[in-house]
Write an enzyme that holds these catalytic residues in place. Structure first.
Site, PDB file in Angstrom:
ATOM      1  N   ASN A   1       0.848  -1.202   0.000  1.00  0.00           N
ATOM      2  CA  ASN A   1       0.000   0.000   0.000  1.00  0.00           C
ATOM      3  C   ASN A   1       0.874   1.239   0.000  1.00  0.00           C
ATOM      4  O   ASN A   1       2.105   1.146  -0.047  1.00  0.00           O
ATOM      5  CB  ASN A   1      -0.961  -0.026   1.191  1.00  0.00           C
ATOM      6  CG  ASN A   1      -0.208  -0.093   2.492  1.00  0.00           C
ATOM      7  OD1 ASN A   1       0.529   0.821   2.845  1.00  0.00           O
ATOM      8  ND2 ASN A   1      -0.360  -1.202   3.206  1.00  0.00           N
TER       9      ASN A   1
ATOM     10  N   ALA B   1       1.453   1.432  11.590  1.00  0.00           N
ATOM     11  CA  ALA B   1       1.741   0.758  10.316  1.00  0.00           C
ATOM     12  C   ALA B   1       0.458   0.480   9.549  1.00  0.00           C
ATOM     13  O   ALA B   1      -0.603   0.256  10.143  1.00  0.00           O
ATOM     14  CB  ALA B   1       2.467  -0.558  10.590  1.00  0.00           C
TER      15      ALA B   1
ATOM     16  N   ASP C   1      -4.286  -6.314   5.348  1.00  0.00           N
ATOM     17  CA  ASP C   1      -5.278  -7.159   6.021  1.00  0.00           C
ATOM     18  C   ASP C   1      -5.236  -8.601   5.506  1.00  0.00           C
ATOM     19  O   ASP C   1      -5.667  -9.516   6.178  1.00  0.00           O
ATOM     20  CB  ASP C   1      -6.692  -6.586   5.810  1.00  0.00           C
ATOM     21  CG  ASP C   1      -6.899  -5.330   6.641  1.00  0.00           C
ATOM     22  OD1 ASP C   1      -6.350  -5.281   7.761  1.00  0.00           O
ATOM     23  OD2 ASP C   1      -7.582  -4.401   6.178  1.00  0.00           O
TER      24      ASP C   1
ATOM     25  N   LYS D   1       8.479 -17.834  -9.934  1.00  0.00           N
ATOM     26  CA  LYS D   1       7.803 -16.706 -10.602  1.00  0.00           C
ATOM     27  C   LYS D   1       6.628 -17.218 -11.450  1.00  0.00           C
ATOM     28  O   LYS D   1       6.811 -18.141 -12.256  1.00  0.00           O
ATOM     29  CB  LYS D   1       8.820 -15.967 -11.473  1.00  0.00           C
ATOM     30  CG  LYS D   1       8.289 -14.697 -12.035  1.00  0.00           C
ATOM     31  CD  LYS D   1       9.337 -13.962 -12.830  1.00  0.00           C
ATOM     32  CE  LYS D   1       8.658 -12.866 -13.620  1.00  0.00           C
ATOM     33  NZ  LYS D   1       9.310 -12.595 -14.882  1.00  0.00           N
TER      34      LYS D   1
ATOM     35  N   ASP E   1      -4.392  -9.666  13.058  1.00  0.00           N
ATOM     36  CA  ASP E   1      -4.494  -8.240  13.393  1.00  0.00           C
ATOM     37  C   ASP E   1      -3.611  -8.002  14.625  1.00  0.00           C
ATOM     38  O   ASP E   1      -3.944  -8.409  15.736  1.00  0.00           O
ATOM     39  CB  ASP E   1      -5.955  -7.871  13.683  1.00  0.00           C
ATOM     40  CG  ASP E   1      -6.124  -6.363  13.799  1.00  0.00           C
ATOM     41  OD1 ASP E   1      -5.327  -5.737  14.532  1.00  0.00           O
ATOM     42  OD2 ASP E   1      -7.039  -5.821  13.160  1.00  0.00           O
ATOM     43  N   ILE E   2      -2.467  -7.363  14.388  1.00  0.00           N
ATOM     44  CA  ILE E   2      -1.448  -7.224  15.443  1.00  0.00           C
ATOM     45  C   ILE E   2      -1.995  -6.380  16.597  1.00  0.00           C
ATOM     46  O   ILE E   2      -1.899  -6.747  17.767  1.00  0.00           O
ATOM     47  CB  ILE E   2      -0.161  -6.580  14.870  1.00  0.00           C
ATOM     48  CG1 ILE E   2       0.325  -7.378  13.658  1.00  0.00           C
ATOM     49  CG2 ILE E   2       0.923  -6.500  15.942  1.00  0.00           C
ATOM     50  CD1 ILE E   2       1.417  -6.706  12.859  1.00  0.00           C
TER      51      ILE E   2
ATOM     52  N   PHE F   1      -4.128   3.377  14.923  1.00  0.00           N
ATOM     53  CA  PHE F   1      -4.515   4.413  13.968  1.00  0.00           C
ATOM     54  C   PHE F   1      -5.709   3.888  13.177  1.00  0.00           C
ATOM     55  O   PHE F   1      -5.887   2.676  13.055  1.00  0.00           O
ATOM     56  CB  PHE F   1      -3.356   4.716  13.001  1.00  0.00           C
ATOM     57  CG  PHE F   1      -2.474   5.835  13.463  1.00  0.00           C
ATOM     58  CD1 PHE F   1      -1.572   5.642  14.498  1.00  0.00           C
ATOM     59  CD2 PHE F   1      -2.548   7.095  12.866  1.00  0.00           C
ATOM     60  CE1 PHE F   1      -0.757   6.669  14.937  1.00  0.00           C
ATOM     61  CE2 PHE F   1      -1.739   8.137  13.297  1.00  0.00           C
ATOM     62  CZ  PHE F   1      -0.835   7.923  14.329  1.00  0.00           C
TER      63      PHE F   1
ATOM     64  N   LYS G   1     -13.695   1.028  15.450  1.00  0.00           N
ATOM     65  CA  LYS G   1     -12.397   0.337  15.576  1.00  0.00           C
ATOM     66  C   LYS G   1     -11.896   0.381  17.010  1.00  0.00           C
ATOM     67  O   LYS G   1     -11.343  -0.591  17.519  1.00  0.00           O
ATOM     68  CB  LYS G   1     -11.360   1.002  14.657  1.00  0.00           C
ATOM     69  CG  LYS G   1     -11.286   0.320  13.326  1.00  0.00           C
ATOM     70  CD  LYS G   1     -10.247   0.861  12.383  1.00  0.00           C
ATOM     71  CE  LYS G   1     -10.564   0.299  10.998  1.00  0.00           C
ATOM     72  NZ  LYS G   1      -9.987   1.050   9.913  1.00  0.00           N
TER      73      LYS G   1
ATOM     74  N   LYS H   1     -11.259  -3.174  18.611  1.00  0.00           N
ATOM     75  CA  LYS H   1      -9.862  -3.597  18.816  1.00  0.00           C
ATOM     76  C   LYS H   1      -9.419  -3.422  20.271  1.00  0.00           C
ATOM     77  O   LYS H   1      -8.277  -3.716  20.606  1.00  0.00           O
ATOM     78  CB  LYS H   1      -8.947  -2.836  17.862  1.00  0.00           C
ATOM     79  CG  LYS H   1      -9.318  -3.034  16.398  1.00  0.00           C
ATOM     80  CD  LYS H   1      -8.156  -2.863  15.461  1.00  0.00           C
ATOM     81  CE  LYS H   1      -8.576  -3.024  14.014  1.00  0.00           C
ATOM     82  NZ  LYS H   1      -7.462  -3.287  13.113  1.00  0.00           N
TER      83      LYS H   1
HETATM   84  O1  PMT Z   1       3.076   6.038   6.580  1.00  0.00           O
HETATM   85  P1  PMT Z   1       2.585   7.396   6.151  1.00  0.00           P
HETATM   86  O2  PMT Z   1       2.760   7.619   4.672  1.00  0.00           O
HETATM   87  O3  PMT Z   1       3.179   8.497   6.986  1.00  0.00           O
HETATM   88  O4  PMT Z   1       1.009   7.446   6.379  1.00  0.00           O
HETATM   89  C1  PMT Z   1       0.488   7.419   7.661  1.00  0.00           C
HETATM   90  C2  PMT Z   1      -0.723   6.469   7.784  1.00  0.00           C
HETATM   91  C3  PMT Z   1      -1.864   7.006   6.930  1.00  0.00           C
HETATM   92  C4  PMT Z   1      -0.337   5.071   7.289  1.00  0.00           C
HETATM   93  C5  PMT Z   1      -1.093   6.423   9.286  1.00  0.00           C
HETATM   94  O5  PMT Z   1      -1.435   7.708   9.713  1.00  0.00           O
HETATM   95  C6  PMT Z   1      -2.253   5.470   9.538  1.00  0.00           C
HETATM   96  O6  PMT Z   1      -3.409   5.792   9.429  1.00  0.00           O
HETATM   97  N1  PMT Z   1      -1.890   4.212   9.887  1.00  0.00           N
HETATM   98  C7  PMT Z   1      -2.864   3.088  10.042  1.00  0.00           C
HETATM   99  C8  PMT Z   1      -3.080   2.464   8.692  1.00  0.00           C
HETATM  100  C9  PMT Z   1      -4.055   1.322   8.736  1.00  0.00           C
HETATM  101  O7  PMT Z   1      -3.720   0.240   8.322  1.00  0.00           O
HETATM  102  O8  PMT Z   1      -5.216   1.585   9.307  1.00  0.00           O
HETATM  103  P2  PMT Z   1      -6.442   0.524   9.458  1.00  0.00           P
HETATM  104  O9  PMT Z   1      -7.595   1.369   9.765  1.00  0.00           O
HETATM  105  O10 PMT Z   1      -6.524  -0.414   8.314  1.00  0.00           O
HETATM  106  O11 PMT Z   1      -5.988  -0.325  10.720  1.00  0.00           O
HETATM  107  C10 PMT Z   1      -6.388  -0.003  12.039  1.00  0.00           C
HETATM  108  C11 PMT Z   1      -5.273  -0.292  13.015  1.00  0.00           C
HETATM  109  O12 PMT Z   1      -5.032  -1.704  13.078  1.00  0.00           O
HETATM  110  C12 PMT Z   1      -3.945   0.349  12.702  1.00  0.00           C
HETATM  111  O13 PMT Z   1      -3.383   0.776  13.928  1.00  0.00           O
HETATM  112  C13 PMT Z   1      -3.125  -0.788  12.090  1.00  0.00           C
HETATM  113  O14 PMT Z   1      -1.721  -0.628  12.332  1.00  0.00           O
HETATM  114  C14 PMT Z   1      -3.672  -1.978  12.851  1.00  0.00           C
HETATM  115  N2  PMT Z   1      -3.600  -3.250  12.117  1.00  0.00           N
HETATM  116  C15 PMT Z   1      -4.337  -3.435  10.992  1.00  0.00           C
HETATM  117  C16 PMT Z   1      -4.312  -4.662  10.346  1.00  0.00           C
HETATM  118  C17 PMT Z   1      -3.508  -5.695  10.880  1.00  0.00           C
HETATM  119  N3  PMT Z   1      -3.430  -6.889  10.270  1.00  0.00           N
HETATM  120  N4  PMT Z   1      -2.780  -5.468  11.974  1.00  0.00           N
HETATM  121  C18 PMT Z   1      -2.815  -4.280  12.618  1.00  0.00           C
HETATM  122  O15 PMT Z   1      -2.133  -4.097  13.629  1.00  0.00           O
END
Ligand code: PMT
Length: 279
Positions: free
Chosen positions: A89, A153, A157, A167, A183-184, A202, A216, A220
């Site tokens: 992404n 991060a 997903d 390949k 989901d960490i 985030f 969320k 979470k």
């Molecule tokens: O990296 P930059 O270019 O500076 O951009 C910043 C950002 C937009 C990436 C950052 O501000 C941000 O929003 N990060 C979260 C991105 C994200 O994956 O959001 P989400 O809404 O899909 O996930 C929710 C939360 O679950 C996040 O804290 C994510 O880290 C966590 N997660 C999600 C999926 C997963 N398998 N494991 C996780 O821990």
């Protein structure tokens, strides 16, 4: 301690006090002055306000000197389809790196677990580079316990089920079979016996930002969710700027908007709030 001057000066008291000091006990007083028994000398109890002041100072110093530990995840993950292709992404890692820098600058012992980025950090941050969500999860578990964990991060997903070891040849069409990644954030918030005192996620949203972020936060089980609207071109993914809302699980705290500013400044404000909460 407080006692008559001759008791205070007695050899047995001195020996006992030395023992207490050697055990690490701290003394407040006694002072020199008039005593209740009518004598004058050293042994007078310190004034209650002085005792309170010294206690305050002691605990203040202790909390300021404590080295808190922080863990930050940043950047994208790469989920391989075959040895040379992957799903990823647009995350640059900037927001997470700025948070890690700021935590370290403000005295936190900081670990940054980063997906692939072009960014660098100072040597006093422990940088662990990973590529996939599975690697990020393993590194996160390995680096607990911490006082605060921030999951900025953009973790994929999904990962490819049965990824090809060679390949993949060009074909008319290719169907990918995807399975869910762990989901960490969810795991650390809910299942880990070493849950950090503050767990912050985030939420990257493109619509109904605040509503989705609140969902969320609950789903979470983290303490804060920081939402950003990633449909806006001037903030979010790969920008030096952001505009976020902090959503607190503790509903006695009001959600806070941190308006448009540099990611470094947003991080500064977030870390100040973390320090307040930890103290
Ligand atoms: O990296 P930059 O270019 O500076 O951009 C910043 C950002 C937009 C990436 C950052 O501000 C941000 O929003 N990060 C979260 C991105 C994200 O994956 O959001 P989400 O809404 O899909 O996930 C929710 C939360 O679950 C996040 O804290 C994510 O880290 C966590 N997660 C999600 C999926 C997963 N398998 N494991 C996780 O821990």
């Amino acid at each position: 301690p407080a006692m008559n001057v001759r008791m205070w000066e007695h050899k047995s008291t001195k020996i006992n006090l030395k023992k207490l000091k050697d055990f690490g006990y701290k003394l407040i007083g006694p002072e020199i002055g008039d005593m209740a028994c009518g004598e004058y000398g050293e042994g007078k109890m310190s004034e209650p306000l002085k005792i309170a002041d010294e206690l305050n100072q002691f605990f203040l110093n202790q909390s300021q000197n404590k080295k808190f530990k922080a863990l930050v995840t940043a950047g994208p993950t790469n989920e391989y389809i075959d040895p040379v292709r992957f799903i990823t992404n647009k995350s640059s890692g900037k927001q997470g790196y700025e948070l890690a820098k700021c935590l370290s600058k403000k005295g936190f012992d900081t670990t940054l677990i980063s997906g692939p980025t072009n960014l660098e950090v100072e040597k006093d941050i422990k940088l662990i580079k990973v590529e996939t969500a599975d690697e990020m999860f393993a590194a996160t578990q390995k680096n607990l316990p911490v006082d605060v964990a921030i999951f900025s991060a953009a973790v994929s997903d999904f990962k490819v089920k049965n990824k090809s070891q060679t390949k993949i040849k060009k074909e008319e069409a290719l169907n990918l079979n995807l399975e869910k990644n762990i989901d960490i954030l969810n795991y650390i918030s809910n299942h880990n016996s070493m849950r950090p005192e503050i767990v912050i996620g985030f939420a990257a949203e493109t619509n109904e930002v605040l509503k989705n972020a609140e969902e969320k936060l609950n789903k979470k089980n983290c303490d804060w969710i920081i939402s950003n609207d990633v449909s806006k071109k001037n903030i979010g993914f790969n920008s030096d700027y952001n505009e976020v809302t902090i959503h607190y699980k503790n509903k006695s705290l009001k959600n806070e908007v941190l308006p448009y500013k540099k990611k470094s400044e947003i991080s500064d404000e977030i870390v100040d709030r973390i320090i307040d909460q930890l103290n």
